[in-house]
Each structure stands twice: as C-alpha cells, then as structure tokens.
Design a protein around this motif. Structure first.
Motif, PDB file in Angstrom:
ATOM      1  N   SER A 125      -4.827  -2.975  -6.983  1.00 42.66           N
ATOM      2  CA  SER A 125      -4.402  -1.625  -6.619  1.00 42.66           C
ATOM      3  C   SER A 125      -2.923  -1.645  -6.228  1.00 42.66           C
ATOM      4  O   SER A 125      -2.528  -2.329  -5.284  1.00 42.66           O
ATOM      5  N   THR A 127      -1.290   0.719  -4.959  1.00 43.23           N
ATOM      6  CA  THR A 127      -1.011   1.585  -3.809  1.00 43.23           C
ATOM      7  C   THR A 127      -1.532   1.026  -2.486  1.00 43.23           C
ATOM      8  O   THR A 127      -0.965   1.299  -1.422  1.00 43.23           O
ATOM      9  N   SER A 128      -2.611   0.232  -2.542  1.00 47.77           N
ATOM     10  CA  SER A 128      -3.214  -0.228  -1.285  1.00 47.77           C
ATOM     11  C   SER A 128      -3.326  -1.751  -1.140  1.00 47.77           C
ATOM     12  O   SER A 128      -3.628  -2.240  -0.043  1.00 47.77           O
ATOM     13  N   SER A 129      -3.101  -2.506  -2.195  1.00 52.86           N
ATOM     14  CA  SER A 129      -3.220  -3.960  -2.088  1.00 52.86           C
ATOM     15  C   SER A 129      -2.083  -4.531  -1.240  1.00 52.86           C
ATOM     16  O   SER A 129      -0.911  -4.193  -1.443  1.00 52.86           O
ATOM     17  N   ARG A 133       3.199  -5.308  -0.754  1.00 51.32           N
ATOM     18  CA  ARG A 133       3.963  -4.765   0.365  1.00 51.32           C
ATOM     19  C   ARG A 133       5.190  -5.625   0.664  1.00 51.32           C
ATOM     20  O   ARG A 133       5.361  -6.174   1.745  1.00 51.32           O
ATOM     21  N   SER A 136       7.592  -3.792   3.277  1.00 47.39           N
ATOM     22  CA  SER A 136       7.003  -3.265   4.507  1.00 47.39           C
ATOM     23  C   SER A 136       7.275  -4.218   5.667  1.00 47.39           C
ATOM     24  O   SER A 136       7.906  -5.254   5.513  1.00 47.39           O
ATOM     25  N   GLN A 195      -7.882  -6.443  -2.778  1.00 49.50           N
ATOM     26  CA  GLN A 195      -8.106  -5.247  -3.598  1.00 49.50           C
ATOM     27  C   GLN A 195      -7.699  -5.470  -5.057  1.00 49.50           C
ATOM     28  O   GLN A 195      -6.938  -4.697  -5.644  1.00 49.50           O
TER      29      GLN A 195
END
Length: 302
Positions: A125, A127-129, A133, A136, A195
């Motif tokens: 994913s 967007t969410s894995s 990041r 971040s 994910q």
C-alpha cells in the motif's frame, strides 16, 4: 546385591561381542532424501547437535526448517561455509505470484541471514505502508529511516515484468526492495504489518541479473554451532569412521552412532571390527557363541 569387580571389567567386552548381532540399523542416518547430513544437523532425536534438533528435522526423507512462521524445505547445505538454503512455498517468484504471510526466525534459533539475501516486497500500500514513510518523523521527532533501497529499482522492474506478476497489473510503485538497517537474528518479515500482499526472496542472480527467470529464489541462512564455529574434533573423528554425531542423557553428552546401531563415546573403528568379524561367522556359530556368553555374564553377575 553389589556387582563384583570382575563383572564391571567384563561387561563392556562381552557387550561389544554379542550386541552387534542384535542391532542391525543405524539410528542416525547420514542422508535425508538426496541431502548429506553432517553435524550439526541430524535426522531425528539424539542425532546431530541438540540445539538444532528442534529447528531442523528429517520427515519422510525431506529436511525441514521450522520457525514460528511455518515449515520450510531445506534445498541445500553448504557445510564449508556453514550456510543452509531454504524455500518458502508461499513466496512469489517469476513463475508464480501468490499471497504470503512472510517469513521470520525465532529469536533464539542458531541462524542468521546471510548478506546475499534480497527481499522484495510486492503489492504494498503506497498510502499506509510504513516502508514508504521516508520523509516522515518518528514519535521522538527523529527522521524515519527509509526501508526501501532506491538502488533496487531495477530489481522491481525485472520482477514486475514476469508474466505471473505482470498479469496483476500492479504499479511499480507498490514494489520495495526491503533493506532495513539491520536484519538481525530475529528479523521477521511481517507482511500484514508492512501492508504488502506478498514477497520474493533470492540469494543469487546466477550471473543473469536482467533475467529473473533464472534467479535462485529462496533464503540463505548462516548457522553457528559454537563460539569460534570450530568443527568439534570428536565429531570429525566419528564421521571419518562412518559414524554419525549425536547426543544422549540429561546433559546431552556426545555419542558416535555407528552403522551397526551401537553408540560409542569415540569412533566406530573398534566396534565395527568386532561386528564385521562376527558377521563373517555362520549364523549357527554366532548363535552358539551368544548363549554361552550370556550364561557367563549371568554367572559373573551372581
């Protein structure tokens, strides 16, 4: 009733003579399927090194590694470099794409990953894995470390060009050559947490980096059986005499399991000479020898 001193002296000698005719098979085997088995591995309880027994076993002539994530077929063992190679039936390759739950090693297992392993996460994913990041920040305001190797982009391209994977029409952005800072001995590839739907692993390009059909898929693991990783001399001598290294008792004391089924604390040379000499005699003669010897043993113990 206490044993006489003479009985203690004669017991080992008499046992060596007539016991080989009663035991005919070697409990610890030197092969499992087409794989040669040497220390520290074994084919059953009491064989090999006790620290490896719970992880590597031979069942129906198949050598298997067991971890908390599943059972994995051992495809090869490089005894010179202390490396075993395993395959994961749920792993995606150029020939097959399928969902997987990942792979992990038990924290106390005597194995670690070799530097040759390349793990590629598939259908992640975007967007969410957590693997994506890279820009971040962690809870302590420190920069998050990217977990995908940008230099691994060609590997993703080659894998996604495979027919089995290309049929899924996945965007290349969902692929990640996974390279955390330290895989570590207890590294776990938890695809649910990451994910991602599946993963692919290989340990060699086979000299054809642009041809994923010929990559050597699987996982290579380094094993270590003592601090210095020196082969035990007692075990080396045992194997030279056609024996198999094993252990026994509450303290897992070393034994050498011989072809005639007997165990010794040294080598099989002495036991084999008695066993072979006895087998050369006719069956009737062997039987006639056993009964008097058993009678003598009984008289000595009285």
């Amino acid at each position: 009733m206490k044993l006489k001193h003479s009985s203690i002296t004669l017991l080992p000698f008499i046992s060596l003579i007539f016991l080989p005719s009663l035991v005919s098979s070697q409990a610890c085997q030197r092969t499992c399927g087409n794989l040669p088995i040497k220390y520290p591995f074994g084919t059953g309880p009491g064989c090999g090194d006790p620290r490896f027994q719970q992880y590597v076993t031979c069942d129906q002539q198949k050598l298997t590694l067991t971890t908390h994530t599943g059972n994995y077929l051992v495809t090869n063992i490089d005894y010179s470099n202390h490396v075993i190679y395993i395959s994961d039936a749920s792993m995606s390759t150029c020939a097959c794409s399928q969902p997987s739950k990942g792979f992990g090693l038990d924290w106390d297992a005597p194995f670690s990953f070799t530097d040759d392993n390349v793990f590629t996460l598939l259908d992640c994913s975007t967007t969410s894995s957590p693997i994506f990041r890279s820009n971040s920040y962690n809870v302590d305001n420190s920069s998050a470390v990217p977990q995908c190797d940008k230099q691994g982009a060609p590997i993703c391209s080659y894998l996604y060009s495979c027919r089995a994977i290309s049929m899924l029409n996945l965007p290349i952005s969902t692929c990640c050559v996974y390279t955390p800072v330290d895989l570590g001995p207890s590294f776990e590839l938890n695809l649910q947490k990451l994910q991602c739907s599946s993963y692919s692993g290989f340990y060699s390009f086979s000299g054809q980096e642009s041809n994923p059909d010929n990559w050597k898929y699987g996982i290579s693991l380094k094993y270590k059986f003592n601090v210095y990783n020196d082969y035990p001399n007692s075990c080396a001598d045992c194997e030279k005499s056609s024996g198999v290294c094993g252990y026994t008792g509450s303290y897992n004391s070393f034994i050498c399991n011989c072809p005639n089924g007997l165990n010794t604390t040294s080598t099989c040379y002495f036991v084999s000479s008695f066993s072979n000499g006895l087998r050369l005699l006719p069956l009737q003669t062997r039987t006639l020898l056993i009964y008097p010897l058993a009678w003598i043993l009984a008289m000595v113990l009285l």
